[in-house]
Design an enzyme around this catalytic site. Sequence first.
Site, PDB file in Angstrom:
ATOM      1  N   ARG A  73      -4.012  45.424  -4.752  1.00  0.00           N
ATOM      2  CA  ARG A  73      -4.057  44.703  -6.017  1.00  0.00           C
ATOM      3  C   ARG A  73      -4.534  45.598  -7.154  1.00  0.00           C
ATOM      4  NH1 ARG A  73      -6.520  40.284  -4.523  1.00  0.00           N
ATOM      5  NH2 ARG A  73      -4.680  38.949  -4.467  1.00  0.00           N
ATOM      6  N   ALA A  74      -5.461  46.502  -6.866  1.00  0.00           N
ATOM      7  CA  ALA A  74      -5.976  47.379  -7.909  1.00  0.00           C
ATOM      8  C   ALA A  74      -4.871  48.262  -8.477  1.00  0.00           C
ATOM      9  CB  ALA A  74      -7.112  48.238  -7.361  1.00  0.00           C
TER      10      ALA A  74
END
Length: 683
Positions: free
Chosen positions: A275-276
Amino acid sequence: MSTPYPFTAVVGQDDLRLALLLNAVSPAVGGVLVRGEKGTAKSTAVRALSALLPAVDVVPGCRFSCDPAAPDPACPDGPHEAGPGAIRPARMVELPVGASEDRLVGALDIERALSEGVKAFEPGLLADAHRGILYVDEVNLLHDHLVDLLLDAAAMGASYVEREGVSVRHAARFLLVGTMNPEEGELRPQLLDRFGLTVEVAASREPDQRVEVVRRRLAYDDDPEGFAARFGADESALRARIVAARALLPSVRLGDGALRQIAATCAAFEVDGMRADIVMARTATALAAWAGRTDVLAEDVRQAALLALPHRRRRNPFDAPGLDEDKLDETLEQFGSGEDGDGDDDPDPDGPGGGGRPPQDGPDTSGGPQDGQDAADAPADGDTGARPEAGEGGSPQASGGEQQPARAADPFRTKVLTVPGLGEGTAGRRSRARTEHGRTTGARRPRGALTKLHLAATVQAAAPHQRARGRSGRGLVVRRDDLRQAVREGHESNLVLFVVDASGSMAARQRMGAVKGAVLSLLLDAYQRRDKVGLVTFRGSAADVALPPTSSVDAAATRLESLPTGGRTPLAAGLLKAHDVLRVERLRDPARRPLVVVVTDGRATGGPEPVALAGRAARLFAADGVASVVVDCESGPVRLGLAGKLAGELGGTAVTLDELRADSIAGLVRDVRDAQGVSRRAA
């Protein structure tokens, strides 16, 4: 309608303003979590942003704000006919901390659904916030299941309401902004990761900047409309820039060089999952569009990392959020590439194509973040330790009879500490309780609005009356008196109050280090189970509330680490102080059940009849039925058994310090309280 404070009038707070503007340009970034002390303009900046968002075109009469150019085919108010739309301002919807699940996602009329088969749906706050802003103040105090619901809706762009086989879906795309004060407790790492960007804010220590903050706030309070008019041109320019950046966003190119830098940065800082990487890519793209460029540069990647990664690096509650900027620069330089111009260009940050910072207004505001418009800063907490007194036994001491604080032993995993019986406190993950969520154990008539239908009980209540009600078709004739609320059993959070003897007789460093390590272990467990934890210490001639009941494990760990030791043993004062803490907490939150853990060798010295006074103080807990346990810290070949006597007065039990590590205090307390419950029922 009151005039909002202008966004461009906020002094400083560059990172906060930039993060909000980037989400206004690209809501796909995933929202903003604003962390900071009270009175730092968090709420003011969020409310001011809503006035900058472009107006939205909606289907007239649609409660779900459908776009007339592309209406939602699954809209509960649809299908919509083609036709002209109505223009209205973008909304900012606030989610109160005490909101119910029905208020957030909406509610079905269960009675009509059962009797008529009609999906009568009352929209919630997620529907109101569609195509606008959803603002959650004190998001860290919001119940976990509500946070999960709104984060899922933000990620999917839709809200689903499922009740007893009846489902409703509607679009829910919004800019999610949460604010919190870390002193009041942390979000779980899983929830932190769901926010796209995080910003840390603090009050400025620059006198000139604080003067300008006060000057602007007073001017706004005296004449809101006149003050807003002063910044009207700046607001219009910023609004136009948001529109232009939105239009440019699809044309921005994220080259392979920038993607390599993003992936290398996330790998270098060991963030979990992917997700980062995705958030950084979207943020860097929005930064380029905000700067008026169609190519993502290394400076965009760097700024995106500073906004998207710090909160994703926390592995446990004791980790401070942050990013090593030197390591970040090294990674970007190592994986930089001239293929897309990444890292090679250094445009003028003040020029039209450089930098992603929002424009500054008014006087020089180059200082750090500060209180933009909210209340004045509260003074920092002072040292709550008692005055140094003459030493009492133990090892050599510092001047005044006080030793240097002992370092805590490494925390360890504890078993679940539970309070016996069935409570009705705040939802959590520890003791058994009647809650809105959990396994169904029965049914009752609803008190107020029906929230959780017990279908079988409702049908059973309605079935005997079908002939009398003239039923002729296949449908069941259901009246409001037939509806039954499901009774559910889940888990609650508790208050674990530690009463720690910090006197000279307890000051052996190895012993105190083990005690601190055990408390830290339970703090970690309390963080995961959403408990409150408090700490009372006694030494010298008095007792202190070293930590008022809180969910902030950061504050708890800091206070525990600096806990001083030395002096006499005012055991009665410690117990009475703990009793006062519980009395106040009972008024604040009567449903939260406490557990008292007294850590002492049982000695009582100082003043007249200290042992008798301690016994009378202990019996107050027994009279109130408070669950308690005494951790016996007495050591040496000769043991007086004073801790065991104290446990008898408390109506609890005692365990030795050796057992603290072997079996874990949490497991011991659980077993002890279960045994006490059995003995009381037998009596």
